[in-house]
Design an enzyme around this catalytic site. Sequence first.
Site, PDB file in Angstrom:
ATOM      1  N   GLY A 263      12.104 -26.884  23.465  1.00 21.55           N
ATOM      2  CA  GLY A 263      11.880 -27.879  24.499  1.00 21.55           C
ATOM      3  C   GLY A 263      12.239 -27.341  25.872  1.00 21.55           C
ATOM      4  N   GLY A 265      14.240 -27.273  29.584  1.00 19.06           N
ATOM      5  CA  GLY A 265      15.601 -27.469  30.059  1.00 19.06           C
ATOM      6  C   GLY A 265      16.475 -26.252  29.876  1.00 19.06           C
ATOM      7  N   LYS A 266      17.645 -26.309  30.517  1.00 20.85           N
ATOM      8  CA  LYS A 266      18.518 -25.142  30.560  1.00 20.85           C
ATOM      9  C   LYS A 266      19.118 -24.799  29.206  1.00 20.85           C
ATOM     10  CE  LYS A 266      22.832 -27.479  31.865  1.00 20.85           C
ATOM     11  NZ  LYS A 266      23.937 -27.534  32.839  1.00 20.85           N
ATOM     12  N   VAL A 267      19.443 -25.813  28.388  1.00 18.39           N
ATOM     13  CA  VAL A 267      20.062 -25.530  27.094  1.00 18.39           C
ATOM     14  C   VAL A 267      19.056 -24.854  26.163  1.00 18.39           C
ATOM     15  CG1 VAL A 267      21.171 -26.515  25.059  1.00 18.39           C
ATOM     16  CG2 VAL A 267      21.705 -27.433  27.326  1.00 18.39           C
ATOM     17  N   GLU A 288       5.130 -26.016  23.208  1.00 15.54           N
ATOM     18  CA  GLU A 288       4.360 -26.746  24.212  1.00 15.54           C
ATOM     19  C   GLU A 288       4.540 -26.143  25.604  1.00 15.54           C
ATOM     20  OE1 GLU A 288       5.740 -30.733  23.901  1.00 15.54           O
ATOM     21  OE2 GLU A 288       7.837 -30.211  24.199  1.00 15.54           O
ATOM     22  N   ILE A 358      20.206 -36.141  24.078  1.00 15.44           N
ATOM     23  CA  ILE A 358      21.172 -36.785  24.979  1.00 15.44           C
ATOM     24  C   ILE A 358      22.428 -37.125  24.189  1.00 15.44           C
ATOM     25  CG2 ILE A 358      21.635 -38.897  26.285  1.00 15.44           C
ATOM     26  CD1 ILE A 358      18.750 -38.805  27.265  1.00 15.44           C
ATOM     27  N   ASN A 378      13.773 -39.094  31.014  1.00 15.58           N
ATOM     28  CA  ASN A 378      12.480 -38.438  31.239  1.00 15.58           C
ATOM     29  C   ASN A 378      11.396 -38.959  30.305  1.00 15.58           C
ATOM     30  OD1 ASN A 378      13.689 -36.761  33.178  1.00 15.58           O
ATOM     31  ND2 ASN A 378      14.226 -35.229  31.644  1.00 15.58           N
ATOM     32  N   LYS A 402      30.949 -34.809  31.672  1.00 21.19           N
ATOM     33  CA  LYS A 402      31.680 -35.620  32.655  1.00 21.19           C
ATOM     34  C   LYS A 402      33.186 -35.479  32.467  1.00 21.19           C
ATOM     35  CE  LYS A 402      27.868 -37.429  34.374  1.00 21.19           C
ATOM     36  NZ  LYS A 402      27.369 -37.078  35.715  1.00 21.19           N
TER      37      LYS A 402
END
Length: 500
Positions: A263, A265-267, A288, A358, A378, A402
């Site tokens: 997918g 994203g950074k991870v 994709e 998430i 998103n 966090k």
Amino acid sequence: MYEERIKRRDLLQKITSAEQAATLFKDQMVVASSGFTKAGDSKAVLKALASTAPAKPLRITLLTGASLGHDTDGALAEAGILHKRMPFQVDPALRKKINSGEVLFIDQHLGESASFVEEKIIPRVDIAVIEALLIEEEGSIVPTTSVGNSAAFAAAADKIIVEINLSVPLSIYGVHDIFSAGIWPDKQIIPITHAGARVGRQSILVDPEKIVAVVLTTTTDSPASINERDEKTTAIAGHLLEFFSHEIRKGRLPQSLRPLQSGIGKVANAVMEGFMDGNFHHLTMYSEVIQDSAFNLIDAGKLEVASASSITVSQACYNRVFSNFEKYKPHVILRPQDISNAAEVIRRLGVISINTAIECDIYGNVNSTHIGGTSMMNGIGGSNDFARNAYLSIFVTQSSSKAGGISHIVPMASHIDNTEHDVDIIVTENGLADLRGLAPRERARLIISKCAHASYKDELNNYFTNACSRGGHTPHLLQEALSWHGRFNENGTMLKTVRV
């Protein structure tokens, strides 16, 4: 210079400005645009449309392949032009409008969005805006850095506006593989038997009479934000590499693994970068999106072919790749997203799917889209297209964020996109939980032990023990299951006691 890109000569008469093309849009139209994860999207016409809003108020439904770049979604949202949007977005301004209810959003599996158009489930497309490398003599369109839903949009639309992007090098000609399986009752088998198989044509067939305007642009794709690997993402990658090595030793995977999907994203990108460190060779990708990590693996001689629907890379990678695309072209294939994300092909090839969560709950259900169960981030994108059909469905996330105030392993996910039935592996920086062949109670113990942050393990174990005392196949305490999210809303932390 542009004449060589418009080989159908009668279309030279239809060259116009983006501003003039924007006057073709009317109130309540259904508009479709090329673009998939900020690649190959409309860079001029939709921006011009946004700028006309004060003088010409209108509302449209906007369909794309995935997200748009250059803050186009945000500009349209702020201008009050968007009534409804599908199937995916990443823009902060649009996200705010979605969560306030000002813009309606259809969060949809990317592999299925074209069928909504083809099967006429949604209203007919009035105008499609398609970015192109060039227009062939017979009027067919050669895409640029993505294919997305462009073929389906071009076929369905009453009118087509073509944006010829002169900044995209002609050397990418031949990288596309445009195939349509058709629609019921004449739907065909998709004859892709390996990641590098080519089964289609190089351009999108269109009726040239539908092309009403041609706009020339020179703007490159929005660059992706690719962060360097940090301690957490490096640890996650390490756990996965160790797992793959174990599967090879057990004889369940070859040294080349199986086709990889990652997918955005950074991870996910950092995990793919991790293959640089492992003893893996002759890798293939059926995904994709092609990100920086894929081109780095090609440069290292580790990745033989990367099949996807778009190329979404950082500025540095973009400059490197597109200044010498002939080097990479034998390794890259771009397909329509209903082919790149097709369940049939993913299952046939035995794809290893790696996507970001998430949050995950103790039984393996995954929330991919919503913050606190309510606010859209998103969208589900293609994660479930792959997770549901992959040989191995892997979800990665950090155990907490966090400053420890949020646990990403929770008693019950506040929103579920990928169910426990479609999740094989969960990985955090703390460890990897292989959930295959495990019952719910076994899964819970393993996820808590391997993946949860130390600050939350005791409370997760207490919750699970108390839930088991009440009985049930998948034990829960409904009065407490979402209390962690409520606690965060009230106190700014999921921890029971705030550290002083």
